[in-house]
Design a protein around this motif. Structure first.
Motif, mmCIF file in Angstrom:
data_model
loop_
_atom_site.group_PDB
_atom_site.id
_atom_site.type_symbol
_atom_site.label_atom_id
_atom_site.label_comp_id
_atom_site.label_asym_id
_atom_site.label_seq_id
_atom_site.Cartn_x
_atom_site.Cartn_y
_atom_site.Cartn_z
ATOM 1 N N UNK A 109 0.847 -1.189 0.000
ATOM 2 C CA UNK A 109 0.000 0.000 0.000
ATOM 3 C C UNK A 109 0.888 1.247 0.000
ATOM 4 N N UNK A 110 0.841 2.010 -1.092
ATOM 5 C CA UNK A 110 1.676 3.195 -1.233
ATOM 6 C C UNK A 110 0.883 4.488 -1.055
ATOM 7 N N UNK A 180 -9.702 -5.348 0.156
ATOM 8 C CA UNK A 180 -9.120 -6.419 0.972
ATOM 9 C C UNK A 180 -8.345 -7.422 0.120
ATOM 10 N N UNK A 181 -8.623 -7.474 -1.180
ATOM 11 C CA UNK A 181 -7.823 -8.293 -2.077
ATOM 12 C C UNK A 181 -6.518 -7.603 -2.451
ATOM 13 N N UNK A 182 -6.511 -6.281 -2.325
ATOM 14 C CA UNK A 182 -5.378 -5.482 -2.793
ATOM 15 C C UNK A 182 -4.215 -5.489 -1.803
ATOM 16 N N UNK A 183 -4.488 -5.473 -0.506
ATOM 17 C CA UNK A 183 -3.411 -5.506 0.489
ATOM 18 C C UNK A 183 -2.692 -6.845 0.370
ATOM 19 N N UNK A 211 -11.488 1.670 3.113
ATOM 20 C CA UNK A 211 -10.752 1.025 4.192
ATOM 21 C C UNK A 211 -11.155 -0.427 4.415
ATOM 22 N N UNK A 212 -11.841 -0.994 3.454
ATOM 23 C CA UNK A 212 -12.142 -2.426 3.477
ATOM 24 C C UNK A 212 -10.868 -3.266 3.568
ATOM 25 N N UNK A 218 -8.356 -12.219 3.868
ATOM 26 C CA UNK A 218 -9.507 -13.090 4.129
ATOM 27 C C UNK A 218 -10.820 -12.376 3.876
ATOM 28 N N UNK A 219 -10.784 -11.037 3.950
ATOM 29 C CA UNK A 219 -12.003 -10.249 3.818
ATOM 30 C C UNK A 219 -12.876 -10.261 5.057
#
Length: 554
Positions: A109-110, A180-183, A211-212, A218-219
Motif C-alpha cells: 500500500x503506497x 481487501x484483495x489489494x493488500x 478502508x475495506x 480473508x475479507x
C-alpha cells in the motif's frame, strides 16, 4: 549506499529488541477464552490514530498541561519520542504500518490513489484489454460515486462502487480486486481472530469503503467495520466534513460514540448487543484538518517550534477530551484495568514552519508531461476518464500514473525510460519553474536497486518506478485552501507521537528516545495479547520487532 539512503532506510527498517511484557497472567473472563499462551493482564487493545499528531505536539501539550488525558495515559505507559513512519506517510501506508507490521514493501500500500501494472480496468471483466490501472480506494469507492454521483450518504451509499473495483487474472480467471484483495499481507485483526477463539474486532475510519483493506486478504478480519464517509455531504451544511476543523469534530464525534458503544457491549451503531472487542480502534481527522488550514486563517503552527495556532490548539484539546471520554467509559465498565491503549498517528503534516512552505503548482507532473514521459495532454490516471468524473470506470488502462502531494510517486508508461526520466529530474532540481524543488540536502530521487531494496521491485507491478522527495515544505499544488500536507518522508510528516499505555496501575511511566518505527506497533499489540507476532506475514518478511521499553528490567 549513500548517507541519505541510509537515513531513508532507517525509517523503514528500524527495529527493536523484543522484551517481555511487564504485567502478570490473568484469565480472560470477558470473552470466555481458554488461551493457555496468555502471559499478560492485557485482555483487549484500543488503538487510536490521531492523524497529524507529531511527537512535538505530544511533548508540548503534556508539558503545558493542555492535554491532561493524554498525559494520564503516558503516566501508565511508554512515550516514544523518536517514532517514524516507514518511508511514506500517506494514510494507507501509515495505517498499514500500525496494523500489519510492514512497510509498503510487504504490505503493498503506497497511497489510497496509486497504480498497479498487473490489473485490468473495472470495465474489463474478462481481463482481455490492456493491463495497468490507476487504483483509487478513497471516498469514490462507495456506490454513491457511481457515474460521478454526489456523496449524499454518510455510509457511502451502503456498498462498493463497481466502477472503482479493478480486475486481476488469477489462475487464469478474471476476478474483481476489492481493497481487501489489494493488500498484500494479513492484518492484526485477522491474526487476533485466528489465534483468539471467539475474539471480536472493530474499527472506524474516514472512508466508508476504501478502508475495506483492514479486513485483510480473508475479507473477514474486522467484525464491525464502521462505514462512515468524511467526504459525504452533511445535509445540515451542504458541505463535506473537511471544510473546517469544527465541522470535522462532528464527524470524529461519530467515532467517539462508536468506541463508547463498543465499550458498552454494543455494536458500532449502539443498536445491537455485542461482545466488547478484543481489538478495536478509530481514527481522528480534526487535527489534520486544522493543520492543513491556511496559516492566515489561524491554521497550522506559528513557528518552527510547533507552537500551535488557534485551530491546532483547539483540535488538540478536542482530541484530548475525546480520549478522556473513551478512557472514562472503560473505567465505568471496569475495563480500564485490562485494556491497553495505544495513541499514535498514521502520519504527521508538513511543514510546521510556514517559512519553508513552497507551493509552485505541480511542477513534477508538469515536467513529466512536457517530456512525454506521461501523456502530454494529461490523459493518465484519474485525469483520463471520458466523462470528467473521477473514478467512474471510464479511464484508460496502461497509461502510467503520478501521485503527488509533498512527495512524488511515479509509475511510468514506459519503464525502459527510468534512466532518462531520472536524468531529466536531476537536471531540474531547482525551485524555479520548471524545477521540482528538490535541491536541498533532505531531498532525494529514488530509483533502480536502491528503490527496490526499500520499497520492492517495480517489475512486480505495484511499486513506483521513481520516488521523489522534494525539499521539506514543498507541496506540489497551487491550492490556497491548505498550507500543510503529508505523504512523503519529510521530518514533519514522518516523525509521530506514540504512547503505549498499559492497564491502570500495571506500568510505570517511561520515555524511550531510541528510534523506532510505527511498524513495531502491530507486533507489540499481539505480544500484549499473548499472541504470536510472527503470525503477521509482514513481521516475518521485514523482521519487525516489538517496541522496546515495555519490560520490567530494560
Amino acid at each position: 549506499m549513500s548517507r541519505l539512503i541510509r537515513q531513508v532506510g532507517a525509517g523503514i527498517l528500524a527495529g527493536a529488541i523484543a522484551v517481555p511484557m511487564a504485567v502478570h497472567a490473568g484469565d480472560d473472563k470477558d470473552h470466555g477464552h481458554d488461551h493457555e499462551r496468555r502471559d499478560t493482564e492485557v485482555r483487549r487493545v484500543l488503538l487510536i490514530s490521531v492523524d497529524g499528531l507529531h511527537e512535538q505536539d505530544v511533548a508540548r501539550c503534556i508539558a503545558a498541561n493542555t492535554c491532561p488525558n493524554m498525559a494520564l495515559l503516558a503516566k501508565s505507559g511508554v512515550t516514544y519520542s523518536n517514532a517514524y513512519t516507514p518511508g511514506l506517510s500517506d494514510s494507507f501506508p501509515g495505517l498499514a504500518a500500525l496494523v500489519t507490521g510492514g512497510s509498503p514493501k510487504s504490505a503493498g500500500l503506497f497511497y489510497d490513489v496509486s497504480y498497479d501494472r498487473t490489473l485490468y480496468a473495472p470495465s474489463d471483466p474478462t481481463c482481455q484489454g490492456k493491463q495497468g490501472w490507476n487504483v483509487v480506494f478513497d471516498e469514490t469507492t462507495g456506490i454513491d460515486a457511481e457515474n460521478g454521483g454526489a456523496l449524499t450518504h454518510l455510509n457511502g451509499g451502503g456498498d462498493f462502487n463497481p466502477q472503482a473495483i479493478p480486475h486481476a487474472k488469477t489462475n487464469g480467471v478474471c476476478v474483481p480486486v476489492y481493497p481487501h484483495n489489494y493488500v498484500k499481507t494479513n492484518t492484526i485483526f485477522e491474526a487476533v481472530k485466528q489465534q483468539f477463539h471467539g475474539a471480536r474486532t472493530a474499527w472506524a475510519d474516514k472512508h466508508a469503503w476504501g478502508y475495506d483493506w483492514l479486513n485483510g486478504p480473508s475479507g473477514k478480519g474486522v467484525d464491525d467495520l464502521s462505514r462512515t464517509e468524511i467526504n459525504s455531504i452533511d445535509p445540515a451544511t451542504g458541505k463535506d466534513y473537511t471544510d473546517v476543523y469544527t465541522h470535522t469534530e462532528q464527524f470524529d464525534n461519530l467515532h467517539v460514540q462508536t468506541i463508547i458503544n463498543e465499550i458498552d457491549g454494543k455494536d458500532s451503531t449502539g443498536k445491537q448487543s455485542a461482545a466488547v472487542p478484543t481489538l478495536f480502534g478509530t481514527n481522528f481527522q480534526t487535527l489534520s484538518v486544522a493543520q492543513k488550514a491556511p496559516v492566515a486563517s489561524g491554521g497550522g503552527y506559528l513557528d518552527a517550534s510547533f507552537t500551535p495556532g488557534k485551530q491546532v490548539a483547539d483540535a488538540i484539546s478536542y482530541v484530548d477530551d475525546a480520549l478522556g471520554k473513551m478512557v472514562a467509559e472503560l473505567k465505568s465498565k471496569d475495563l480500564a484495568k485490562s485494556t491497553m491503549v495505544v495513541v499514535t498517528a498514521k502520519h504527521g503534516q508538513s511543514p510546521s514552519d510556514h517559512n519553508k512552505l513552497v507551493k509552485n503548482g505541480d511542477t513534477l507532473v508538469n515536467l513529466l508531461e512536457a517530456h512525454s514521459y506521461l501523456d502530454p495532454n494529461g490523459h493518465f490516471g484519474q485525469n483520463s476518464t471520458t466523462t470528467g468524473s473521477l473514478n467512474d470506470g471510464t479511464g484508460l488502462a496502461g497509461t502510467g500514473f503520478a501521485q503527488t502531494d509533498d512527495v512524488g510517486l511515479i509509475w511510468l508508461r514506459d519503464q525502459s525510460q527510468v534512466k532518462d526520466v531520472v536524468a531529466t529530474l536531476k537536471a531540474n532540481l531547482g525551485c524555479n519553474a520548471p524545477g521540482i524543488c528538490a535541491d536541498g540536502p533532505q531531498a532525494y530521487i529514488l530509483s533502480g536497486p536502491r528503490l527496490a531494496a526499500l520499497f520492492g521491485d517495480p517489475a512486480g507491478g505495484r511499486t513506483p518506478d521513481i520516488i521523489v522527495q522534494p525539499n521539506p515544505g514543498v507541496i506540489y499544488t497551487s491550492s490556497k485552501t491548505k498550507d500543510e500536507e503529508h505523504g512523503g518522508n519529510a521530518p514533519d510528516d514522518s516523525h509521530l507521537g506514540l504512547i503505549v499505555s498499559y492497564p491502570d496501575g500495571h506500568h510505570r511511566e517511561r520515555h524511550v528516545d531510541r528510534r523506532v518505527s510505527t511498524t513495531q506497533v502491530a507486533p507489540t499489540i499481539l505480544r500484549a495479547l499473548g499472541l504470536d507476532p510472527d503470525s503477521l506475514l509482514s513481521v516475518r518478511a521485514e523482521g519487525t520487532r516489538a517496541l522496546p521499553g515495555l519490560g520490567e528490567d530494560d
